[in-house]
Design an enzyme around this catalytic site. Structure first.
Site, PDB file in Angstrom:
ATOM      1  N   HIS A 103      13.013 142.443  -6.085  1.00 43.39           N
ATOM      2  CA  HIS A 103      13.652 142.338  -7.606  1.00 43.39           C
ATOM      3  C   HIS A 103      13.547 143.420  -8.283  1.00 43.39           C
ATOM      4  O   HIS A 103      12.711 144.291  -8.274  1.00 43.39           O
ATOM      5  CB  HIS A 103      12.897 140.943  -7.986  1.00 43.39           C
ATOM      6  N   ASP A 105      12.856 144.429 -12.129  1.00 40.96           N
ATOM      7  CA  ASP A 105      12.320 144.219 -13.433  1.00 40.96           C
ATOM      8  C   ASP A 105      13.033 145.341 -14.604  1.00 40.96           C
ATOM      9  O   ASP A 105      12.822 146.378 -14.652  1.00 40.96           O
ATOM     10  CB  ASP A 105      10.708 144.699 -13.657  1.00 40.96           C
ATOM     11  N   HIS A 109      11.669 142.839 -19.631  1.00 42.82           N
ATOM     12  CA  HIS A 109      10.584 141.930 -18.875  1.00 42.82           C
ATOM     13  C   HIS A 109       9.280 141.944 -19.430  1.00 42.82           C
ATOM     14  O   HIS A 109       8.498 141.035 -19.730  1.00 42.82           O
ATOM     15  CB  HIS A 109      10.410 142.489 -17.478  1.00 42.82           C
TER      16      HIS A 109
END
Length: 284
Positions: A103, A105, A109
């Site tokens: 994923h 970031d 975040h």
């Protein structure tokens, strides 16, 4: 009389058209038509090796313990009764945290007011790929963190790290996937023993070499010895520099240290704090 003139006009036009086709055919045989330059570039890239750096995701995969497991619901299925809403086609509904699987970031975040996923420019998704290989040191010491000597050794072999690169940390930790316990590597005292970055290396890469993004095979930027006590200072440092990172990368052992390019893509949720990514490399 008028009909003959019309037929003559039509025949003359037809003759001109046939002559143009014949001329174009002769010219096509004698003149090579050049491909648009980007198509030629694509043909070159297709001659390379494509390496998928992305884990498939599903419920039960390794993930940060602060978020719940994902769920998948079949809304429509081909078979009657297989979907909760209907049949005749296949549609799933996924429920998952943004930080799921391999994923992205984004800076937002961790840092309020900085860029969200949708604000990352697509030009930041196609980058030179630098693989910082420390897997042998990690095999000897699971708590290993990068040093400037690691970076200097890379630059002695390949020259200065190019500006705007994506720096991936190869630890071979992804070979533990998809076993959550092996990825966390927690001892009897509850301390996680996983490798990670160091502040001195990240400072050099982001500030001196102007890297665009970093990535790693572990679930965190910081080593497990730090995250076990709630210390995510290195991740905060990366994101605080308005850079993005990719976590839980795969197959970095199949990519050369230098010479490949990386394509790091992800959806564009408005105001997104993170999202599963599809990342791949193209190597000579």
């Amino acid at each position: 009389m008028q009909g003959r003139r019309v037929r003559a006009t039509v025949l003359a036009a037809l003759g001109l058209a046939l002559a143009a086709v014949a001329t174009a055919s002769v010219r096509g045989r004698s003149e090579k038509v050049e491909q648009p330059p980007f198509w030629e570039l694509l043909a070159t890239l297709r001659g390379g090796r494509f390496i998928d750096l992305t884990h498939t995701f599903a419920p039960g995969i390794p993930h940060w313990g602060g978020v719940p497991d994902s769920t998948v619901e079949t809304l429509y299925d081909f078979e009657p009764g297989g979907g909760t809403m209907g049949k005749g086609l296949l549609i799933h509904r996924y429920s998952l945290a943004g930080q799921w699987g391999t994923h992205v970031d984004p800076p937002a975040h961790f840092i309020k007011g900085l860029r969200t996923v949708d604000q990352i420019d697509v030009r930041e998704m196609l980058l030179p790929l630098v693989v910082l290989d420390v897997h042998e040191a990690v095999a000897a010491n699971a708590d290993y963190t990068t040093t400037l000597d690691d970076v200097r050794a890379w630059e002695r072999r390949h020259g200065p790290i190019p500006e705007g690169a994506f720096i991936a940390l190869r630890t071979d930790w992804s070979k533990r996937w998809p076993d959550p316990a092996a990825m966390r590597n927690v001892d009897a005292q509850g301390v996680s023993h996983t490798p990670g970055w160091s502040r001195e290396v990240l400072r050099y890469l982001l500030e001196d070499r102007k890297a665009t993004a970093v990535g790693h095979e572990t679930l965190d930027t910081d080593p497990g010895s730090a995250t076990s006590r709630g210390d995510y200072g290195l991740e905060a440092y990366v994101l605080g520099r308005d850079r993005y990172q990719i976590e839980a990368l795969a197959s970095l052992d199949a990519v050369p240290e230098a010479g490949a390019i990386v394509v790091a893509t992800f959806p564009r949720p408005r105001g997104g704090s993170g999202f599963p990514a599809r990342v791949f490399a193209v190597a000579p």
